[in-house]
Design an enzyme around this catalytic site. Structure first.
Site, PDB file in Angstrom:
ATOM      1  N   GLU A   1      49.569  41.874  44.032  1.00 40.65           N
ATOM      2  CA  GLU A   1      50.850  42.214  44.658  1.00 40.65           C
ATOM      3  C   GLU A   1      50.927  43.713  44.922  1.00 40.65           C
ATOM      4  O   GLU A   1      51.362  44.159  45.990  1.00 40.65           O
ATOM      5  CB  GLU A   1      51.983  41.771  43.748  1.00 40.65           C
ATOM      6  CG  GLU A   1      53.371  42.161  44.194  1.00 40.65           C
ATOM      7  CD  GLU A   1      54.383  42.012  43.078  1.00 40.65           C
ATOM      8  OE1 GLU A   1      55.492  42.568  43.211  1.00 40.65           O
ATOM      9  OE2 GLU A   1      54.078  41.351  42.062  1.00 40.65           O
TER      10      GLU A   1
ATOM     11  N   ASP B   1      51.036  45.124  48.898  1.00 38.51           N
ATOM     12  CA  ASP B   1      52.172  45.893  49.396  1.00 38.51           C
ATOM     13  C   ASP B   1      51.694  47.058  50.267  1.00 38.51           C
ATOM     14  O   ASP B   1      52.229  47.314  51.350  1.00 38.51           O
ATOM     15  CB  ASP B   1      52.995  46.408  48.213  1.00 38.51           C
ATOM     16  CG  ASP B   1      54.153  47.291  48.651  1.00 38.51           C
ATOM     17  OD1 ASP B   1      55.038  46.804  49.360  1.00 38.51           O
ATOM     18  OD2 ASP B   1      54.149  48.481  48.283  1.00 38.51           O
TER      19      ASP B   1
ATOM     20  N   GLU C   1      52.612  39.169  49.251  1.00 38.56           N
ATOM     21  CA  GLU C   1      51.849  40.418  49.113  1.00 38.56           C
ATOM     22  C   GLU C   1      50.524  40.172  48.405  1.00 38.56           C
ATOM     23  O   GLU C   1      49.499  40.764  48.758  1.00 38.56           O
ATOM     24  CB  GLU C   1      52.684  41.447  48.362  1.00 38.56           C
ATOM     25  CG  GLU C   1      53.883  41.941  49.170  1.00 38.56           C
ATOM     26  CD  GLU C   1      54.783  42.881  48.402  1.00 38.56           C
ATOM     27  OE1 GLU C   1      55.601  43.567  49.035  1.00 38.56           O
ATOM     28  OE2 GLU C   1      54.676  42.937  47.154  1.00 38.56           O
TER      29      GLU C   1
END
Length: 246
Positions: free
Chosen positions: A54, A58, A129
């Site tokens: 994640e 991002d 993400e």
């Protein structure tokens, strides 16, 4: 998809295969996808969940969006690009993409989350993400772009339309009233597509000067983009919305 406390290898293989079809990407390393769809509530350790991915995803999402905006809006200033980027990379937008992909059916979560019923939007955003990162780690940046661009293009178009409704029509109105004492005139030039999915082409006229027309998914959006084209011409710039919609 309800998940039991254990998932056998055949069950995981099925989930991965379904995800690959949805994502349009075949993983060489299936473990990356397995990790990307595993919530910390199910994983034996947090390192075995999607949390680290994640973090990486991002940044990749932010880069791909910036690269897309920079290429497709060459006349926009930094502030305008930043506003659109902030919308497209937001948690809300990531959750919407997760819903669009039907991701909630394939996330592997603990019994506590399953019992709550609806998957939290924040969880969907995190998983999106992580999946971006998994595709990047497996296939590189071009694979990540191929996955992302069809998804972010729709979100960019929505964000741009929202921005235009706030700025360009009102700016053209102010210019026309101040310079000529008249409001702009918007004329429908063309349209195509079935009734449930029409696209419209509109052009703006200020005083006696008619500007390059623009396409939109509805008449309002087309008017906003036509106003943007007019303002660009007035400022001596190339109109930003000349292409026909796909």
């Amino acid at each position: 998809m309800d998940k039991n406390s254990e998932i056998d290898s055949a069950g995981m293989e099925t989930i991965i295969g379904q995800c690959e079809k949805i994502f349009g990407y075949q993983f060489a390393n299936k473990e990356l996808l397995s990790t990307a769809i595993t919530h910390p509530s199910f994983a034996n350790t947090r390192l075995a969940s999607y949390e680290r991915m994640e973090f990486l995803g991002d940044s990749i999402l932010g880069f791909v969006v910036c690269d897309y905006l920079y290429a497709h809006f060459p006349d926009w200033l930094e502030g305008d690009l930043t506003k659109i980027k902030s919308v497209v990379v937001s948690r809300k937008t990531c959750a919407q993409i997760g819903n669009q992909l039907g991701l909630k059916e394939y996330l592997i979560v603990g019994k506590g989350l399953v019992s709550q019923g609806e998957v939290p939007k924040s969880l969907l955003a995190n998983a999106v993400e992580a999946i971006i990162a998994a595709i990047y780690l497996d296939g590189g940046m071009e694979s990540a772009k191929s996955f992302l661009i069809p998804l972010i293009k729709e979100q960019v178009d929505k964000a741009v339309a929202g921005r235009l409704s706030i700025n360009y029509k009102s700016e053209l109105q102010q210019y026309s009233q101040k310079r000529f004492g008249l409001p702009p005139i918007y004329e429908l030039v063309d349209h195509y597509g079935p009734d449930h999915d029409k696209s419209f082409q509109v052009r703006a006229t200020v005083s006696r000067k008619t500007f390059a027309p623009a396409w939109g998914k509805n008449k309002k959006e087309a008017e906003q983009r036509a106003a943007a084209n007019a303002l660009a011409d007035i400022e001596g710039k190339d109109p930003p919305f000349l292409e026909k919609l796909a």
